[in-house]
Design a protein around this motif. Sequence first.
Motif, PDB file in Angstrom:
ATOM      1  N   GLY A  99     -10.892   8.383   7.751  1.00  0.00           N
ATOM      2  CA  GLY A  99     -10.740   9.670   8.300  1.00  0.00           C
ATOM      3  C   GLY A  99      -9.617  10.447   7.323  1.00  0.00           C
ATOM      4  N   TYR A 100      -9.274   9.477   6.256  1.00  0.00           N
ATOM      5  CA  TYR A 100      -8.288  10.267   5.163  1.00  0.00           C
ATOM      6  C   TYR A 100      -8.570  10.203   3.637  1.00  0.00           C
ATOM      7  N   PRO A 101      -9.498  11.198   3.280  1.00  0.00           N
ATOM      8  CA  PRO A 101      -9.892  11.621   2.220  1.00  0.00           C
ATOM      9  C   PRO A 101      -8.745  11.594   1.449  1.00  0.00           C
ATOM     10  N   PRO A 102      -8.613  11.523  -0.169  1.00  0.00           N
ATOM     11  CA  PRO A 102      -7.680  11.830  -0.770  1.00  0.00           C
ATOM     12  C   PRO A 102      -6.786  13.070  -0.631  1.00  0.00           C
ATOM     13  N   GLU A 103      -7.449  14.378  -0.486  1.00  0.00           N
ATOM     14  CA  GLU A 103      -6.980  15.458  -0.227  1.00  0.00           C
ATOM     15  C   GLU A 103      -6.131  15.769   0.977  1.00  0.00           C
ATOM     16  N   SER A 104      -6.358  14.894   2.042  1.00  0.00           N
ATOM     17  CA  SER A 104      -5.667  14.890   3.069  1.00  0.00           C
ATOM     18  C   SER A 104      -4.327  14.259   3.110  1.00  0.00           C
ATOM     19  N   ILE A 105      -4.317  13.240   2.141  1.00  0.00           N
ATOM     20  CA  ILE A 105      -2.801  12.527   2.210  1.00  0.00           C
ATOM     21  C   ILE A 105      -1.475  13.395   1.730  1.00  0.00           C
ATOM     22  N   ASP A 106      -0.575  13.731   2.505  1.00  0.00           N
ATOM     23  CA  ASP A 106       0.379  14.583   1.986  1.00  0.00           C
ATOM     24  C   ASP A 106       1.597  13.974   1.391  1.00  0.00           C
ATOM     25  N   THR A 107       1.763  12.550   1.540  1.00  0.00           N
ATOM     26  CA  THR A 107       2.826  11.755   1.051  1.00  0.00           C
ATOM     27  C   THR A 107       2.505  10.360   0.467  1.00  0.00           C
ATOM     28  N   VAL A 108       2.613  10.085  -0.605  1.00  0.00           N
ATOM     29  CA  VAL A 108       2.442   8.670  -1.073  1.00  0.00           C
ATOM     30  C   VAL A 108       3.939   7.814  -1.093  1.00  0.00           C
ATOM     31  N   VAL A 109       4.234   6.960  -0.660  1.00  0.00           N
ATOM     32  CA  VAL A 109       5.141   6.099  -0.927  1.00  0.00           C
ATOM     33  C   VAL A 109       5.103   4.908  -1.722  1.00  0.00           C
ATOM     34  N   CYS A 110       5.856   4.818  -2.652  1.00  0.00           N
ATOM     35  CA  CYS A 110       5.567   3.681  -3.535  1.00  0.00           C
ATOM     36  C   CYS A 110       6.888   2.666  -3.257  1.00  0.00           C
ATOM     37  N   THR A 111       6.699   1.566  -2.888  1.00  0.00           N
ATOM     38  CA  THR A 111       7.910   0.833  -2.415  1.00  0.00           C
ATOM     39  C   THR A 111       8.572   0.160  -3.594  1.00  0.00           C
ATOM     40  N   HIS A 112       7.730   0.196  -4.838  1.00  0.00           N
ATOM     41  CA  HIS A 112       8.240  -0.121  -5.676  1.00  0.00           C
ATOM     42  C   HIS A 112       7.065  -0.089  -6.933  1.00  0.00           C
ATOM     43  N   LEU A 113       7.392  -0.231  -8.347  1.00  0.00           N
ATOM     44  CA  LEU A 113       6.377   0.176  -9.170  1.00  0.00           C
ATOM     45  C   LEU A 113       5.795  -1.039 -10.029  1.00  0.00           C
ATOM     46  N   HIS A 114       5.566  -2.117  -9.223  1.00  0.00           N
ATOM     47  CA  HIS A 114       4.743  -3.197  -9.939  1.00  0.00           C
ATOM     48  C   HIS A 114       3.061  -2.864  -9.749  1.00  0.00           C
ATOM     49  N   PHE A 115       2.377  -3.193 -10.558  1.00  0.00           N
ATOM     50  CA  PHE A 115       0.986  -2.649 -10.653  1.00  0.00           C
ATOM     51  C   PHE A 115       0.060  -2.711  -9.357  1.00  0.00           C
ATOM     52  N   ASP A 116       0.246  -3.702  -8.483  1.00  0.00           N
ATOM     53  CA  ASP A 116      -0.453  -3.773  -7.333  1.00  0.00           C
ATOM     54  C   ASP A 116      -0.157  -2.825  -6.297  1.00  0.00           C
ATOM     55  N   HIS A 117       0.767  -2.019  -6.629  1.00  0.00           N
ATOM     56  CA  HIS A 117       1.049  -1.150  -5.560  1.00  0.00           C
ATOM     57  C   HIS A 117       1.167   0.308  -5.795  1.00  0.00           C
ATOM     58  N   ILE A 118       0.686   0.577  -7.067  1.00  0.00           N
ATOM     59  CA  ILE A 118       0.738   2.167  -7.690  1.00  0.00           C
ATOM     60  C   ILE A 118      -0.624   2.465  -8.385  1.00  0.00           C
ATOM     61  N   GLY A 119      -1.495   1.296  -8.296  1.00  0.00           N
ATOM     62  CA  GLY A 119      -2.747   1.633  -9.127  1.00  0.00           C
ATOM     63  C   GLY A 119      -3.641   2.815  -8.845  1.00  0.00           C
ATOM     64  N   TRP A 120      -3.909   3.041  -7.462  1.00  0.00           N
ATOM     65  CA  TRP A 120      -4.903   4.237  -7.138  1.00  0.00           C
ATOM     66  C   TRP A 120      -3.829   5.436  -7.137  1.00  0.00           C
ATOM     67  N   ASN A 121      -2.543   5.389  -7.561  1.00  0.00           N
ATOM     68  CA  ASN A 121      -1.954   6.680  -7.873  1.00  0.00           C
ATOM     69  C   ASN A 121      -2.859   7.753  -8.694  1.00  0.00           C
ATOM     70  N   THR A 122      -3.673   6.967  -9.692  1.00  0.00           N
ATOM     71  CA  THR A 122      -4.384   7.948 -10.565  1.00  0.00           C
ATOM     72  C   THR A 122      -5.843   7.200 -10.308  1.00  0.00           C
ATOM     73  N   ARG A 123      -6.694   7.832 -10.910  1.00  0.00           N
ATOM     74  CA  ARG A 123      -8.192   7.445 -11.059  1.00  0.00           C
ATOM     75  C   ARG A 123      -8.741   7.690 -12.308  1.00  0.00           C
ATOM     76  N   LEU A 124      -9.621   7.090 -12.985  1.00  0.00           N
ATOM     77  CA  LEU A 124     -10.220   7.479 -14.146  1.00  0.00           C
ATOM     78  C   LEU A 124     -11.422   8.473 -13.949  1.00  0.00           C
ATOM     79  N   VAL A 125     -11.465   9.620 -14.579  1.00  0.00           N
ATOM     80  CA  VAL A 125     -12.442  10.703 -14.501  1.00  0.00           C
ATOM     81  C   VAL A 125     -12.652  11.334 -15.788  1.00  0.00           C
TER      82      VAL A 125
END
Length: 282
Positions: A99-125
Amino acid sequence: MATWRIGTTTVHKVLEAEVPALVTEVLRTDDTALLKRYPWPAPDFSRADGTFVLSVHGLVVDTGTRRILVDTCVGNARASVPFLRMLDSAWLEDLTALGYPPESIDTVVCTHLHFDHIGWNTRLVDGKWVPTFPRARHLVTRVEWDHWAGEADADLQDTMRPLIDGGLVDFVATDHRVCDGVSLEAAPGHTPGQVAVVIESGAERAVITGDLVHHPVQFIEPDVAGLADTDAARAAATRRAFVERYADTGTLVIGTHFPAPTAGLLRRGGDGTVRFVAAGPR
């Protein structure tokens, strides 16, 4: 996908992957019997042979008025990550099905910047990395960004630069208030600007750990560092403070890397020793 209710707020776990691991592959110890000495988390968090499962998942915090995603896992098509490289998972589809398509998320919290916590910040298009959550403000602590900003790491640049260029990032303090009932709490040591996420609704409270621990055994032996801790002494102090703050308070502790049931309560025995008592979805 587990769901917890904290007062009127719901927290949903969205699993990306689970990875069997030796304790020596994740924690800074040569003690292969470490987990065997503490059978209290088993069978949920430790196996009889002393190995455990490392879970990679995101957590959606839905307050009813805000849709907050805490950490975005590894992501697909990441070529240079240390493990789980070139994933082709259905994580984004699972998030949408919940029930949470990407466009419905209003906030992303990055607890820290290691690769396994920020990978879906972007996607390859079409060969280009683009923001996955185009309407979300992406919260990163200023301390954390200042530590990593000079890194040439390709994954860090691919996951953060399109957001910064698009004006989607807010650099915040480590005690930032996200909204009513959701705030950040400094948890340095694993990285300099790491945070935990505190959720409060009514008389109930939960806290998402980030990587201040990778296994519950670190609550009872806080000096056992994670292999990726940038400052082991500071990380140990953070774990001690965390236990002092939350033990015997009824606060639900949701582990960022704990496999199912993922959450539990910190309790002290009569002798003062700490236990992590697993708690299922509620």
